[in-house]
Design an enzyme around this catalytic site. Structure first.
Site, mmCIF file in Angstrom:
data_model
loop_
_atom_site.group_PDB
_atom_site.id
_atom_site.type_symbol
_atom_site.label_atom_id
_atom_site.label_comp_id
_atom_site.label_asym_id
_atom_site.label_seq_id
_atom_site.Cartn_x
_atom_site.Cartn_y
_atom_site.Cartn_z
ATOM 1 N N HIS A 143 0.728 -1.307 0.051
ATOM 2 C CA HIS A 143 -0.135 0.118 0.040
ATOM 3 C C HIS A 143 0.829 1.212 -0.134
ATOM 4 O O HIS A 143 1.856 1.445 0.472
ATOM 5 C CB HIS A 143 -1.089 0.116 1.203
ATOM 6 C CG HIS A 143 -0.334 0.210 2.497
ATOM 7 N ND1 HIS A 143 -0.244 -0.617 3.560
ATOM 8 C CD2 HIS A 143 -0.050 1.431 3.129
ATOM 9 C CE1 HIS A 143 0.261 -0.011 4.597
ATOM 10 N NE2 HIS A 143 0.776 1.182 4.307
ATOM 11 N N GLU A 148 -5.048 1.124 0.890
ATOM 12 C CA GLU A 148 -4.786 -0.354 1.133
ATOM 13 C C GLU A 148 -5.270 -1.174 0.022
ATOM 14 O O GLU A 148 -6.010 -0.768 -0.796
ATOM 15 C CB GLU A 148 -5.252 -0.710 2.367
ATOM 16 C CG GLU A 148 -4.830 0.274 3.425
ATOM 17 C CD GLU A 148 -5.000 -0.067 4.941
ATOM 18 O OE1 GLU A 148 -3.803 -0.801 5.274
ATOM 19 O OE2 GLU A 148 -5.902 0.076 5.564
#
Lengths: 299, 404
Positions: A143, A148
């Site tokens: 990430h 994410e």
């Protein structure tokens, strides 16, 4: 994309810091035309900040005409909380240098209207003329900022709910009490980062080796959001040897060779900062050509 | 109307019980400020940058027991004008030793002296003009024990049979007004005196016990009644006996909150081993004091302090010419801190805190003095690794201390 491989975290930090220094110096920023720098928090950039502070102290570099935009900030955490990214930036960087307060931009995680805050942030980046260089680190899951796995690769600045893994990992900064870790954050999007004119990523440590491999050896994939870097025209990754553990030997050799060719055959004086070849050197110019080919060069 | 901000960089800060390396300190309007919050909220930036060159920055030292220095004796009345002048001399010169706050101490004297001197020793803000901050007076006696009078003239020692009326008469204070006295040293075994502790505290005094023959039980009762300090531990008190450790026994009392204790750390008044013994027993209570007399800060030679002729032999020892007795200490507070570190083997932070944090806590001024926390007075000293005072700031302004 360029991949620069150095021995360890310290060498990576030094390389990246000196690169940023040289970019700023070459840019020769003024009040009207400042250098706009995107900045991360976390353990990856600490060494870079340390070196940049050193350059400032040695009078090699001033941040007077540098404008910064940070990647992210927790939602609901007081700005003065020791774990806020405001505090991080202050303690690791801003308090040591001559940057002007009005040139520093961080997302306000305590804004009344968080969506509006994100819109406003994107606008102020635009108003500053876009980001010249975005420095970043990555998480073990690939990430960038709080984008994410599964984040849209064209995402913009927005409110994000943190992944359970991230909350768990961050609890070490909040007295190991998972209930104290903020659950949400404001973050620039993958699209916001990729829109910068240059993206420079630091990746160090064996625990990030898989992420590095996924991001540069496989396809562009929202499960490894930094892989979006493959579509960027001016991208730089600086990693240490540990982080290359999951790469193919071929990949490592290829990128190491590029550096070698530039250094030994082309000559660094002919290579631009961003890896561009300014002029092609005649073999005569290069004193080490013999070494490189192992045979004498014939005219 | 924000005042300009000064940034001190490239320093090591003594903060929250540790040395924070490579830090910065911001001061504004004579206070230490939270620059982070200023930076983000108000967008203010420093107008002046000071390079500390890697030195340690500590809060200025606090001396809660100092009888005089530089030829001046606070208990010796020399006329109001001269007296004021003398106080100013001491306040200014003390900065040389990094002492940015002090409690001028008056030894047992006659009521007339108190009536005349105390009004001159009201708390006074420290700054570049005034010098070191006056925290108020420390009255050491005359309500102390005849048998532990030390250098105090026995004929001036008194009891308080009439309770507060006697206190008021001697010091010239009233039930409601006490403009000067910050610390009062009494012998707790004097009849009725413990009943007055509450009143003393109400009037803003810190009660200290000393010059006393108190046994451990009496000493513990004194603490229960509100005493928070022991005046120069080991000196002028019942010596340690295992069956009754006297006042010294308070350092290891288990059921009471243990009092702070003053230590004259010149290596003469208290043996280094005794310093370490006390410190080991109660590390968070130690308060370094000089108990200095007028010869402190003067070159060796013969002087007259009060009525006694004394000889200053070196930087450690002064004696009464007639009988060769110790005539008080001539140590500086910065020397005390260095000695303390040497005697106990403690860390730099622990040594510094014994002359900053602890005395501030003793007087309940720990938010303002003896700390580098935000909002505290910018009384700062720059120390090298041997704890020599290199630079000194008071209320945010640097003073020339001619350091070597």
């Amino acid at each position: 994309m360029r991949l620069i491989i150095r021995k360890d975290y310290d060498e990576v930090s030094e390389h990246m810091a000196s690169y940023i220094r040289d970019r700023i110096l070459e840019f020769n920023p003024t009040e009207e035309r400042p250098f706009v720098l995107g900045l991360p928090t976390g353990s990856s950039p600490v060494g870079v900040y340390k070196n940049l502070v050193k350059y400032y102290r040695n009078n090699q570099l001033s941040f007077r005409n540098v404008v910064t935009f940070n990647m992210d900030e927790y939602v609901g955490l007081p700005r003065d909380h020791p774990e806020s990214y405001h505090s991080f930036m202050w303690n690791h960087f801003f308090k040591h240098i001559d940057i002007l307060p009005q040139n520093v931009h961080l997302l306000d995680g305590n804004a009344e209207d968080l969506d509006m805050e994100c819109v406003r942030y994107e606008e102020s980046i635009k108003k500053a003329g876009g980001i010249e260089l975005f420095l970043g680190g990555i998480g073990p899951d690939g990430h960038i900022a709080f984008n994410e796995p599964g984040s849209s690769l064209t995402s913009r600045t927005r409110v994000k709910t943190l992944a359970y893994d991230t909350i768990l990992a961050n609890s070490r900064f909040f007295g190991n009490d998972i209930n104290k870790v903020p659950r949400m954050a404001l973050t620039v999007g993958v699209g916001t980062v990729m829109e910068a004119r240059e993206v420079a990523i630091i990746i160090t440590g064996a625990h990030k080796a898989l992420a590095l491999a996924k991001c540069i050896e496989e396809g562009v994939n929202h499960m490894w959001t930094v892989s979006a870097i493959q579509l960027h025209q001016k991208a730089l990754i600086a990693c240490d040897e540990d982080a290359t553990l999951e790469l193919h030997v071929k990949t490592v050799k290829y990128f190491m060779n590029i550096e070698k060719v530039q250094k030994e055959l082309v000559g660094m004086q002919n290579v631009g900062l961003q890896g561009n070849i300014k002029r092609y050197a005649t073999p005569d110019v290069s004193p080490t050509r013999k070494e490189f080919y192992g045979v004498p060069f014939k005219k | 109307m924000t005042d300009s901000i000064t940034k001190i960089q490239n320093c090591r800060l003594i903060r929250d019980g540790q040395i924070v390396h490579d830090d910065v300190l911001f001061i504004q309007s004579g206070k230490i400020v939270d620059a982070q919050s200023h930076f983000y909220r108000m967008g203010s930036k420093p107008s002046k940058i000071i390079d500390a060159q890697g030195l340690i920055i500590a809060p200025g030292y606090i001396d809660v027991q100092i009888n005089g220095a530089f030829g001046v004796d606070f208990s010796n009345w020399v006329g109001e004008e001269k007296m004021r002048e003398n106080i100013d001399i001491v306040a200014k010169e003390l900065l040389r030793f990094g002492c940015t706050s002090f409690a001028p101490t008056i030894v047992s004297s006659s009521p007339e002296i108190y009536h005349k001197v105390l009004p001159l020793l009201k708390p006074r803000k420290g700054n570049k003009n005034n010098g070191s901050e006056i925290l108020g007076a420390h009255v050491e006696g005359p309500f102390i024990c005849q048998d532990k009078s030390g250098a105090h003239p026995k004929e001036l020692l008194v009891d308080a049979p009439k309770g507060f009326a006697d206190i008021a008469r001697v010091y010239g204070i009233t039930e409601t007004e006490n403009p000067s006295i910050r610390i009062i040293t009494v012998a707790p075994e004097l009849e009725g005196i413990q009943n007055l502790f509450k009143k003393f505290i109400e009037l803003g005094m810190t009660v200290s016990i000393g010059h006393s023959c108190a046994l451990v039980e009496q000493a513990e009762r004194a603490v229960e009644s509100g005493a928070r300090f022991i005046t120069h531990l080991f000196n002028a008190m019942q010596q340690f006996h295992h069956r009754d450790p006297g006042i010294i026994g308070l350092l290891s009392t288990t059921h009471l909150s243990r009092p702070y204790y003053g230590l004259i750390c010149d290596g003469i008044h208290v043996h280094p081993n005794s310093v370490k013994l006390a410190y080991s027993a109660h590390p968070s209570g130690v308060v370094l004091v000089t108990d200095a007399v007028g010869a402190m800060g003067l070159p060796p030679g013969e002087y007259k302090i009060g009525t006694a002729k004394i000889r200053k032999i070196d930087d450690y020892r002064v004696e009464v010419i007639d009988n060769g007795r110790l005539a008080g200490s001539v140590v500086s507070i910065s020397e005390c801190v260095r000695n303390f570190k040497k005697f106990t083997g403690c860390s730099i932070v622990e040594a510094v805190e014994a002359a900053t944090k602890h005395p501030a806590e003793l007087l309940g001024i720990e938010n303002r003095k003896g700390t580098l926390s935000y909002g505290a007075d910018a009384d700062l000293i720059f120390l090298d690794d041997d704890l020599n005072v290199i630079r000194c700031f008071i209320s945010g302004e640097e003073v020339d201390i001619g350091s070597t």
